[in-house]
Design a protein around this motif. Structure first.
Motif, short mmCIF file in Angstrom:
data_model
loop_
_atom_site.label_atom_id
_atom_site.label_comp_id
_atom_site.label_asym_id
_atom_site.label_seq_id
_atom_site.Cartn_x
_atom_site.Cartn_y
_atom_site.Cartn_z
N LEU A 112 0.75 -1.31 -0.10
CA LEU A 112 -0.05 0.06 -0.10
C LEU A 112 0.70 1.29 -0.05
N SER A 113 0.33 2.31 -0.62
CA SER A 113 1.13 3.67 -0.72
C SER A 113 0.18 4.82 -0.97
N PHE A 114 0.70 5.88 -0.55
CA PHE A 114 -0.11 6.93 -0.79
C PHE A 114 0.98 8.25 -0.85
N LEU A 115 0.64 9.23 -1.67
CA LEU A 115 1.57 10.40 -1.78
C LEU A 115 0.90 11.46 -0.65
N GLY A 116 2.08 11.75 0.26
CA GLY A 116 1.89 12.63 1.35
C GLY A 116 1.87 14.14 0.75
N THR A 117 2.92 14.57 0.17
CA THR A 117 3.05 15.54 -0.84
C THR A 117 3.91 15.74 -1.90
N ALA A 118 3.64 16.61 -2.81
CA ALA A 118 4.97 16.64 -3.94
C ALA A 118 5.46 17.91 -3.65
#
Length: 413
Positions: free
Chosen positions: A108-114
């Motif tokens: 699982l993964s998610f983008l916290g900030t770019a």
């Protein structure tokens, strides 16, 4: 035989020098057609290599559960027909607990900030670093390799350890001439111990995969608490023959998590990495067809120009042809000479078009940071096509020159 061939080539080059401007214009016209073919195919190949390489790194035995299918269905007004709910953390946690298909690994993964700013000592990066929250299986399912150090362990994720894995671009900024392993960096005031350095993967469409920081998902959730975060789920199947069964089990499991009845459609998407590669190949195939159509139309125009210049050449050299025939030159010799001139002009155009096409493809690849490879197939076809065009365009002028009457030719003014 070879001496006669080279003699014809020498005569052809001499004739070309005598009508330089018209020859250059014809070569340019032919070159534009070949340029369109080689240039577009070079750019398409660079695009295909880069995107396919990125998706292929996921492996043919990996599939993703995501918010939407790869193809977004739209109604006539251009709006999306239905809005699927996000894949929330509760969905992901339930899936990890309930999905127990043998020989699979789930990440699982998610983008916290770019737009994170990463600090190390007195140094800091621009606010353009991507920070991802992941679990211990993410690197394997995404085909990402560790160059130095190690991956996260189950205990790193479960115990919320402040550890991180960084991209290779940090070696150009924060850690010049320094080993980053066991060093401490700061993100949003939270200190992380660097335990791994990723191998370089380059960038695609401005998404630099070498300028990112991976941190344990629980730590990332405590740092990035914006509402409606959409998570990504990837499943790697140990044996490809079980792929269909693993996908079916994943769909059933996630439908139960979403509380869907048997008659309701899926409100999520499932995509295999090789499905994406096949779709990309289909799209680039259309671009290749377009390149062939454009180049064929242009080359057709150049063949007409080439035929015209050779007809003019026959007319201007009528007396020369009469002299050669009077000295004993055969029809085949005259015909071969004009054929040779046409082929030489065509190949000059081919060389010009190939050079321009390669430069265009290379420039396109560099501009978008794609993987460039020489388009050997397009180059070979360009050479063959120009040879065929030269033969076709030179047939009538060569035949006309060979049929000229020597007496009438000598009288020509």
């Amino acid at each position: 035989m070879f001496s006669l061939f080279w003699e014809n080539v020498r005569i052809a080059l001499g004739s070309i020098k005598g009508q330089l401007l018209r020859t250059i214009l014809t070569i340019v016209i032919i070159g534009i057609g070949i340029w369109a073919l080689v240039g577009i195919l070079s750019a398409v190949k660079a695009l295909e290599n880069t995107i396919s390489g990125n998706f292929a790194s996921m492996g043919a035995n990996t599939f993703n559960i995501q918010r939407y299918e790869f193809e977004v269905q739209s109604n006539r007004s251009g709006e999306r027909e239905k809005v699927n709910p996000i894949i929330s953390y509760n969905n992901v946690r339930e899936f990890l607990n309930k999905y127990e298909f043998p020989h699979t690994k789930t990440s699982l993964s998610f983008l916290g900030t770019a737009g994170a700013e990463v600090k190390f000592g007195s140094e800091k990066t621009d606010p353009e670093v991507r920070v991802y929250g992941i679990n211990e299986n993410y690197l394997e399912t995404s085909g990402t390799e560790i160059e130095k150090g190690r991956n996260f362990t189950f205990f790193d994720v479960e115990n919320n350890n402040k550890v991180c894995i960084i991209g290779s671009d940090f070696m150009k900024s924060l850690f010049k001439n320094e080993n980053p392993i066991n060093k401490t960096i700061s993100i949003r005031g939270v200190k992380f111990k660097v335990i791994g350095l990723l191998e370089s993967k380059g960038s695609t469409f401005g998404n630099n995969q070498d300028l990112r920081v991976l941190i344990p998902v629980q730590v990332a959730r405590s740092m990035y608490t914006q509402p409606n975060i959409n998570y990504n789920i990837s499943v790697m199947v140990g044996d490809k023959q079980y792929m269909e069964a693993a996908q079916d089990e994943a769909i059933i499991t996630f439908r139960n998590i979403r509380g869907l009845s048997p008659v309701e459609e899926n409100n999520f998407g499932l995509e295999r990495s090789d499905d994406l590669i096949n779709r990309i190949a289909t799209m680039t195939g259309y671009l290749e067809i377009a390149a062939w159509i454009i180049s064929i139309i242009t080359i057709l125009g150049s063949s007409i120009a080439l035929m015209n210049i050779m007809l003019v050449s026959v007319t201007e050299r009528t007396r020369e042809i009469g002299v050669r025939k009077a000295l004993g030159a055969k029809r085949s010799t005259i015909s071969t000479q004009f054929f040779m001139e046409t082929i030489v002009i065509g190949q000059f155009g081919s060389i010009l078009g190939i050079i321009l096409g390669i430069l265009t493809g290379y420039g396109f690849a560099k501009a978008f940071d794609f993987d460039f490879t020489l388009p050997w197939t397009a180059m070979i076809w360009a050479t063959i096509i120009t040879f065929i065009v030269a033969v076709i365009a030179g047939s009538y002028p060569a035949s006309k020159a060979a049929r000229l009457d020597p007496i009438e030719s000598l009288r020509y003014e």
